[in-house]
Scaffold this active site. Structure first.
Site, PDB file in Angstrom:
ATOM      1  CB  CYS A 149      -0.939   0.085   1.188  1.00 29.96           C
ATOM      2  SG  CYS A 149      -2.041  -1.306   1.353  1.00 29.96           S
ATOM      3  NE  ARG A 174       4.565   2.043  -0.006  1.00 31.79           N
ATOM      4  CZ  ARG A 174       5.581   1.868   0.822  1.00 31.79           C
ATOM      5  NH1 ARG A 174       6.794   2.124   0.403  1.00 31.79           N
ATOM      6  NH2 ARG A 174       5.387   1.467   2.047  1.00 31.79           N
ATOM      7  CD1 TRP A 178       0.242  -6.632  -2.708  1.00 29.16           C
ATOM      8  CD2 TRP A 178       0.076  -6.973  -0.509  1.00 29.16           C
ATOM      9  NE1 TRP A 178       0.655  -7.920  -2.446  1.00 29.16           N
ATOM     10  CE2 TRP A 178       0.564  -8.159  -1.103  1.00 29.16           C
ATOM     11  CE3 TRP A 178      -0.118  -6.956   0.878  1.00 29.16           C
ATOM     12  CZ2 TRP A 178       0.867  -9.295  -0.360  1.00 29.16           C
ATOM     13  CZ3 TRP A 178       0.188  -8.092   1.604  1.00 29.16           C
ATOM     14  CH2 TRP A 178       0.674  -9.249   0.987  1.00 29.16           C
ATOM     15  CG  ASN A 183       1.546   1.041   4.119  1.00 32.11           C
ATOM     16  OD1 ASN A 183       1.349  -0.144   3.883  1.00 32.11           O
ATOM     17  ND2 ASN A 183       2.744   1.584   4.155  1.00 32.11           N
ATOM     18  N   GLY A 184      -0.566  -0.847   6.235  1.00 36.64           N
ATOM     19  CA  GLY A 184      -0.137  -1.638   7.395  1.00 36.64           C
ATOM     20  C   GLY A 184      -1.246  -2.551   7.874  1.00 36.64           C
ATOM     21  CD  GLU A 232      17.179 -13.388  -7.105  1.00 35.07           C
ATOM     22  OE1 GLU A 232      16.540 -13.832  -6.131  1.00 35.07           O
ATOM     23  OE2 GLU A 232      16.935 -12.291  -7.628  1.00 35.07           O
ATOM     24  CE  LYS A 271      13.794 -11.769  -9.129  1.00 39.30           C
ATOM     25  NZ  LYS A 271      14.499 -11.312  -7.968  1.00 39.30           N
ATOM     26  CD  GLU A 318       9.874 -12.113  -7.214  1.00 34.15           C
ATOM     27  OE1 GLU A 318       9.527 -11.370  -6.306  1.00 34.15           O
ATOM     28  OE2 GLU A 318      10.956 -11.972  -7.830  1.00 34.15           O
ATOM     29  CG  HIS A 343      19.924 -36.853  -1.967  1.00 36.68           C
ATOM     30  ND1 HIS A 343      20.338 -38.086  -1.520  1.00 36.68           N
ATOM     31  CD2 HIS A 343      21.044 -36.128  -2.187  1.00 36.68           C
ATOM     32  CE1 HIS A 343      21.659 -38.109  -1.446  1.00 36.68           C
ATOM     33  NE2 HIS A 343      22.110 -36.924  -1.851  1.00 36.68           N
ATOM     34  CE  LYS A 396      11.597  -3.212  -5.302  1.00 40.12           C
ATOM     35  NZ  LYS A 396      12.286  -4.318  -5.960  1.00 40.12           N
TER      36      LYS A 396
HETATM   37  O1  M6R Z   1      13.080  -4.924   0.558  1.00 39.03           O
HETATM   38  P1  M6R Z   1      13.655  -6.267   0.914  1.00 39.03           P
HETATM   39  O2  M6R Z   1      14.972  -6.510   0.249  1.00 39.03           O
HETATM   40  O3  M6R Z   1      13.728  -6.505   2.377  1.00 39.03           O
HETATM   41  O4  M6R Z   1      12.631  -7.310   0.316  1.00 39.03           O
HETATM   42  C1  M6R Z   1      12.778  -8.669   0.571  1.00 39.03           C
HETATM   43  C2  M6R Z   1      11.883  -9.482  -0.332  1.00 39.03           C
HETATM   44  O5  M6R Z   1      10.543  -9.153  -0.120  1.00 39.03           O
HETATM   45  C3  M6R Z   1      12.210  -9.249  -1.814  1.00 39.03           C
HETATM   46  O6  M6R Z   1      13.544  -9.544  -2.100  1.00 39.03           O
HETATM   47  C4  M6R Z   1      11.301 -10.106  -2.705  1.00 39.03           C
HETATM   48  O7  M6R Z   1      11.597 -11.459  -2.551  1.00 39.03           O
HETATM   49  C5  M6R Z   1      11.432  -9.651  -4.152  1.00 39.03           C
HETATM   50  N1  M6R Z   1      10.151  -9.578  -4.768  1.00 39.03           N
HETATM   51  C6  M6R Z   1      12.312 -10.528  -4.953  1.00 39.03           C
HETATM   52  O8  M6R Z   1      12.333 -10.209  -6.300  1.00 39.03           O
END
Ligand code: M6R
Length: 613
Positions: free
Chosen positions: A2, A28, A76, A102-103, A488, A492, A495, A511, A608
């Site tokens: 948010c 956000r 969000w 927000n929160g 990672e 990616k 996501e 395994h 984000k």
């Molecule tokens: O702002 P931060 O680095 O603490 O965020 C951590 C994760 O939420 C963030 O890396 C998330 O996994 C991303 N969407 C990855 O692309």
């Protein structure tokens, strides 16, 4: 998680400014949006499910133009689905106040039940509406808005940034912070608030950052803050360095692509002016990282979430290998739920792009309570994490807008490398010559990374994506320092393309995960020259022997020759190699998502910065 904005002007109309602010904050959260403006002794609210454009088209009728006070929200969803009725702003039954939030309000159910028992009817499923109802009741009893907000917040448990306007007052906005960020821009003709400086720097670069517990009142040209104890608080404006150009997409189709291509420059910005070539050492301008301090730790506890956690895993290899310090990595969201044993000789090091991730913040705070020194590696100087830490290092990646983290990851790995070299030098694990050679690798890495991101490599990866964007699923394999890169790569891809993808240590495949291998299943293997090359190669052959398709990314020529698809990467120091291995995986995820028609910068269900636990 948010974004909130607010504006109050001496003259003119707030609407376009609110929308501009929301555009800057849409990263956000983007499942619904709304605005409320005060005009002619009333409040007009417009809300829409879906992206900001949906709200913009409703507002195109011009009905809300001309108002001098307003608030806005991009959501969000946490409580209740992303519908128009659950979108913010929310109001009380009597229509006395409009409020954005927000929160999370943790005790909202209990408060809601109490209010329902008194005959209050709720329209939405949100926790926010409880706040609006409580503030409305205080206003009905004659309280001023700022007092109504303060007494409401005194009853609330949770994390929030809120902004509110009262319908009978078009001269003052009230906002408050407990957890999520909130900053103000105050200029002669108006006052503005937002969740992120990005939404404010077009007014001024002199911004005020509220602290936890603060409640602020904004009027055109002025602001006043009271702290958690109810005392008047001085919160002077500070100069924020933020290049508006950096926050735009430029000629790139997506923020993610722009941010991938920024990585060579980010590497330079993060590292170069911290390198002391004469001493073969690192000079941080941030305090708390002198040699004595770096010698005082006997252990590092790394804490983070998501991509930043994979950076922690790389950092653990660097810290152990270069500085000889034992390093453990934990999910920030799990750390609190075991019984961590820390001491004053532990450096608890949280890594975070945003510095607002609720789990990471809570984990670092706990580590501090347990006696550890609290360190942070972070991209946002004014963030809660930086404020909560005893010492911090900035990653200097610049604003990262794409929800899928790319350049932040690279900047985190570069920062932890610098820290590892500095600690290695301070602890006598590295001599000046070794330090010099390691730091020289950073300078050599920049052109190698730029070359890897060339048009040719991108075109090659696009061809691979063309052949693999409809497969059943992906497995990513890596060994040693490349295991976190495999994780990672998988993150990616899932996501932004919504394809199933798993990351495994290559040796673990036999395994269990090998059962997944069959024609139509793609395995991405990270295979670099070095002591693990043969072992990785044999894992690659095991996949091929079972009819699996293999994409090999790396510098090990025999592995590249065995694979169905090969992306060769330049050689570099093993401690920095994840930076080169990850770049093709970022592009692969991008190109696959593009072909699957996904919304790359705003993937479904994500936001984000994750300011809820
Ligand atoms: O702002 P931060 O680095 O603490 O965020 C951590 C994760 O939420 C963030 O890396 C998330 O996994 C991303 N969407 C990855 O692309």
């Amino acid at each position: 998680m948010c974004g909130i904005v607010g504006a109050v002007l001496r003259e003119g109309s707030v609407l376009e400014g609110l929308l501009e602010g929301l555009r800057a904050l849409e990263y956000r959260g983007y499942d619904s949006a709304g605005v409320a403006v005060g005009a002619d002794g009333g409040v007009s609210i417009r809300r829409q499910a879906g992206r900001l454009e949906a709200l913009e088209s409703v507002l195109a009728d011009g009905a809300l133009e001309g108002a001098r006070i307003g608030i806005g929200h991009t959501r969000w969803a946490t409580h209740g689905p992303p519908t128009e009725i659950n979108a913010h702003p929310h109001t009380d039954g009597g229509g006395r106040v409009a409020l954005v939030h927000n929160g999370i309000i943790e005790n909202y159910l209990e408060l809601r039940e109490e209010l329902c028992g008194q005959g209050v009817e709720f329209l939405s499923a949100t926790d926010t509406e409880v706040l609006a109802q409580l503030v409305g009741r205080e206003l009905a009893a004659g309280a001023a808005l700022v007092d109504a907000v303060r007494s409401t917040l005194a009853r609330v448990r949770g994390y929030y940034a809120i902004a509110a306007l009262a319908i009978d007052d078009d001269r003052a906005l009230v906002c408050a912070r407990q957890g999520p960020p909130l900053c103000l821009a105050v200029v002669a003709g108006g006052a503005f608030l937002a969740s992120d400086p990005l939404a404010l720097v077009r007014h001024t670069h002199e911004l005020v950052f509220l602290e936890d517990g603060d409640v602020a009142t904004l009027s055109p040209g002025s602001y006043a803050v009271v702290d958690a104890a109810g005392e008047k608080a001085e919160r002077p404006a500070v100069e924020v360095e933020l290049d508006e150009e950096q926050a735009g997409r430029g000629a790139f189709a997506h923020f993610m692509l722009k941010e991938i291509h920024e990585q060579p420059d980010v590497l330079a910005r993060t590292a170069f002016d911290r390198i002391d070539e004469v001493e073969g050492d690192v000079r941080f301008t941030e305090e708390g990282w002198d040699a004595e301090c770096l010698r005082s730790f006997d252990r590092v506890q790394l804490l983070a979430c998501g991509t930043a956690r994979y950076a922690c895993q790389v950092a653990a290899f660097q810290l152990e290998g270069l500085a000889g310090i034992p390093a453990d990595v934990d999910y920030a969201s799990e750390f609190r739920y075991r019984s961590p044993r820390l001491s004053e000789r532990t450096l608890a090091l949280a890594i975070s792009q945003s510095g607002e991730t609720a789990d990471t913040l809570a984990a670092l705070r706990l580590a501090r309570e347990l006696g550890a020194r609290a360190g942070a590696i972070c991209n946002v100087p004014e963030s809660s994490l930086v404020r909560a830490a005893d010492c911090f290092l900035m990653t200097r990646a610049g604003p990262e807008i794409g929800v899928a983290s790319t350049k932040a990851f690279v900047s985190q790995i570069v920062t932890s490398y610098l820290l590892s070299v500095a600690a290695g030098r301070a602890r006598g694990n590295l001599d000046a010559g070794e330090g010099r050679a390691l730091l020289e690798e950073l300078r050599l890495l920049r052109p190698r990374l730029a070359q890897l991101l060339s048009r040719e490599t991108h075109a090659r990866i696009a061809e691979i994506a063309e052949r693999h964007h409809e497969v059943k699923g992906f497995m990513f394999l890596g060994r040693g320092i490349h295991y976190p890169v495999a994780l990672e790569g998988a993150l990616k891809l899932k996501e932004i393309s919504y394809m199933h993808a798993e990351g495994y240590p290559a040796g673990e495949m036999k395994h269990g995960p090998i059962a997944l291998v069959e024609p139509g299943m793609t395995t991405v293997v990270i295979a670099n020259k070095g002591p693990l090359a043969e072992k990785v190669r044999s894992n690659l052959e095991q996949v091929r022997a079972r009819g699996g398709q293999v994409i090999c990314v790396g510098s090990d020529a025999p592995s590249l020759a065995l694979a169905d698809e090969a992306v060769e990467i330049p050689e570099t120091s093993p401690w920095l190699a994840p930076i080169l291995s990850v770049a093709p995986l970022q592009l692969l995820a991008y190109e696959i998502a593009l072909r699957r028609g996904c919304d790359i910068d705003k993937p479904r269900n994500l936001a984000k910065s994750v300011t809820v636990e």
